[in-house]
Design an enzyme around this catalytic site. Structure first.
Site, PDB file in Angstrom:
ATOM      1  N   ASN A 116      45.021 -58.543  -2.803  1.00 28.05           N
ATOM      2  CA  ASN A 116      43.602 -58.750  -2.554  1.00 28.05           C
ATOM      3  C   ASN A 116      42.891 -59.183  -3.825  1.00 28.05           C
ATOM      4  OD1 ASN A 116      41.179 -56.834  -3.449  1.00 28.05           O
ATOM      5  ND2 ASN A 116      43.066 -55.607  -3.508  1.00 28.05           N
ATOM      6  N   PHE A 120      34.911 -56.518  -5.177  1.00 24.85           N
ATOM      7  CA  PHE A 120      33.855 -55.513  -4.992  1.00 24.85           C
ATOM      8  C   PHE A 120      32.745 -56.021  -4.070  1.00 24.85           C
ATOM      9  CE2 PHE A 120      34.565 -53.318  -9.410  1.00 24.85           C
ATOM     10  CZ  PHE A 120      35.777 -52.816  -8.970  1.00 24.85           C
ATOM     11  N   SER A 190      40.106 -52.327 -11.528  1.00 25.50           N
ATOM     12  CA  SER A 190      40.337 -53.433 -10.599  1.00 25.50           C
ATOM     13  C   SER A 190      40.605 -54.712 -11.388  1.00 25.50           C
ATOM     14  CB  SER A 190      39.119 -53.650  -9.697  1.00 25.50           C
ATOM     15  OG  SER A 190      39.248 -54.864  -8.975  1.00 25.50           O
ATOM     16  N   ASN A 192      40.026 -57.638 -10.232  1.00 23.04           N
ATOM     17  CA  ASN A 192      39.284 -58.713  -9.574  1.00 23.04           C
ATOM     18  C   ASN A 192      37.856 -58.897 -10.056  1.00 23.04           C
ATOM     19  OD1 ASN A 192      41.515 -59.297  -7.861  1.00 23.04           O
ATOM     20  ND2 ASN A 192      40.981 -57.515  -6.637  1.00 23.04           N
ATOM     21  N   THR A 193      37.439 -58.127 -11.054  1.00 21.14           N
ATOM     22  CA  THR A 193      36.144 -58.333 -11.712  1.00 21.14           C
ATOM     23  C   THR A 193      36.439 -58.689 -13.161  1.00 21.14           C
ATOM     24  OG1 THR A 193      34.955 -56.792 -10.269  1.00 21.14           O
ATOM     25  CG2 THR A 193      33.976 -57.253 -12.422  1.00 21.14           C
ATOM     26  N   LYS A 229      39.510 -43.924 -12.483  1.00 17.15           N
ATOM     27  CA  LYS A 229      40.656 -44.554 -11.833  1.00 17.15           C
ATOM     28  C   LYS A 229      41.282 -45.566 -12.776  1.00 17.15           C
ATOM     29  CE  LYS A 229      42.137 -46.535  -7.424  1.00 17.15           C
ATOM     30  NZ  LYS A 229      41.724 -46.823  -6.031  1.00 17.15           N
ATOM     31  N   ASN A 258      45.424 -47.762  -9.447  1.00 19.81           N
ATOM     32  CA  ASN A 258      44.846 -48.897  -8.745  1.00 19.81           C
ATOM     33  C   ASN A 258      45.954 -49.913  -8.414  1.00 19.81           C
ATOM     34  OD1 ASN A 258      42.873 -50.767  -7.773  1.00 19.81           O
ATOM     35  ND2 ASN A 258      41.408 -50.003  -9.276  1.00 19.81           N
TER      36      ASN A 258
END
Length: 356
Positions: A116, A120, A190, A192-193, A229, A258
């Site tokens: 993925n 967010f 994450s 993805n940021t 996390k 994560n």
């Protein structure tokens, strides 16, 4: 109960993964609203012997749903009705944001995995807070104050906010959400940021966690358990450093782990994997590394704080292995997509049998 894998193969496997998620989630929410919803709750309820306590909070089961499934706090009652001892909402950011462009969610069915790069996508802290307040009130009415499922909230950085302003952005979420959360998780892991994982360095993490803790407790008028996390891609030294920092700050726990940015040892052919592009990998391939991180963390922190283990969990045996390795609680997510709505029930029943 095992008809779902066939249903998944026929109905969902050829469908865009994000569309399938929306349809499946809508069906789960609808099931809790029908008159027979109470029977579903009784059918899926964890055995009372599974009740456990972590950071001063009572959980009806040590097994819960990880952040990422319910990003808006719209399905808390329906998800807990399926037997999850807790549901972690989010990731929620200080400002609403659409996330990354679609397509951004991909299955690797052969590996029972997901890639993925959602980014967010969420409605923002101010919009989510009243939903959580309402959900917790209704959970208390439904289950009672001592036995209701737990609601955690995972918070992250708004994408358009510069990294130098990240602390202030996290504080917006902490102030809004701490009063309606049973616990808070600071997500700095994450992939993805852009730049987010840089906040995992001890130098950046210390002031962030200190500020969030102060703001959360002040806003809530009580101590709100605070966890951080981390990614599975940290080095062993980094894991030890985060553990030492968590102990030094008096955090309540660590969520490990994560998604991973690695693409190692996959059954899916390399060309197919590459065609999915960048993003975090979750599911069965993460099992071994997540377990390694758990064991390393527990050795580093001793009994000083809780660890929520997540990554590659599919079966009751997987959950029991994490608990035996030092996890206080265990979460899953990706296997839920493959196993269907009675997955938590099967996990809980297996745990209850293994505890006999």
């Amino acid at each position: 109960m095992r008809i779902y894998p066939t249903f998944f193969r026929i109905v969902f496997s050829g469908m865009d993964a994000e569309k399938a998620h929306r349809i499946g989630f809508a069906l789960i929410r609808a099931a809790d609203l029908i008159p027979a919803g109470w029977a579903l709750r009784r059918f899926c309820a964890p055995h009372h012997a599974l009740a456990t306590t972590a950071f001063g909070v009572n959980f009806p089961s040590p097994f819960g749903l990880a952040a990422g499934f319910d990003k808006a706090g719209k399905g808390i009652l329906s998800l807990t009705a399926l037997g999850f001892g807790h549901v972690e909402i989010g990731t929620i950011t200080g400002q609403a944001q659409p996330g990354n462009p679609a397509p951004r969610l991909f299955r690797l069915v052969e590996d029972r995995a997901v890639i993925n790069r959602m980014g967010f996508n969420n409605d923002g802290a101010a919009a989510v807070a009243p939903r959580l307040r309402s959900a917790r009130t209704r959970l208390t009415r439904r289950y009672g104050p001592r036995t209701r499922p737990v609601v955690g909230v995972n918070i992250g950085k708004t994408k358009k906010v510069d990294l130098v302003d990240a602390v202030a952005d996290y504080l917006v979420s902490a102030e809004q959400l701490a009063p309606v959360a049973d616990y808070l998780v600071v997500n700095v892991s994450s992939p993805n940021t852009p730049g987010l994982r840089l906040l995992q360095s001890v130098e950046s993490l210390r002031p962030l966690l200190e500020a969030v803790r102060t703001t959360a407790d002040t806003a809530a008028g009580r101590h709100v358990p605070l966890l951080v996390k981390i990614a599975p891609d940290l080095t062993d030294q980094d894991i030890d450093d985060v553990g030492a920092l968590a102990l030094d700050l008096g955090l309540d726990g660590i969520v490990a782990t994560n998604t991973t940015i690695t693409r190692e040892n996959l059954a899916t052919d390399a060309a197919t994997v590459m065609s999915k592009g960048v993003g975090g990998l979750s599911g069965a391939p993460l099992k071994a590394r997540s377990l390694e991180v758990l064991k390393r963390l527990r050795a580093a922190v001793g009994d000083g704080l809780a660890i929520i283990a997540v990554g590659g969990v599919e079966t009751p045996e997987d959950v029991r292995e994490r608990l035996d390795a030092g996890a206080t609680l265990v979460q899953g997510y990706t296997a839920f997509l493959y196993e269907g709505p009675f997955w938590a029930r099967r996990i809980n029943r297996g745990l209850a049998r293994s505890g006999d």
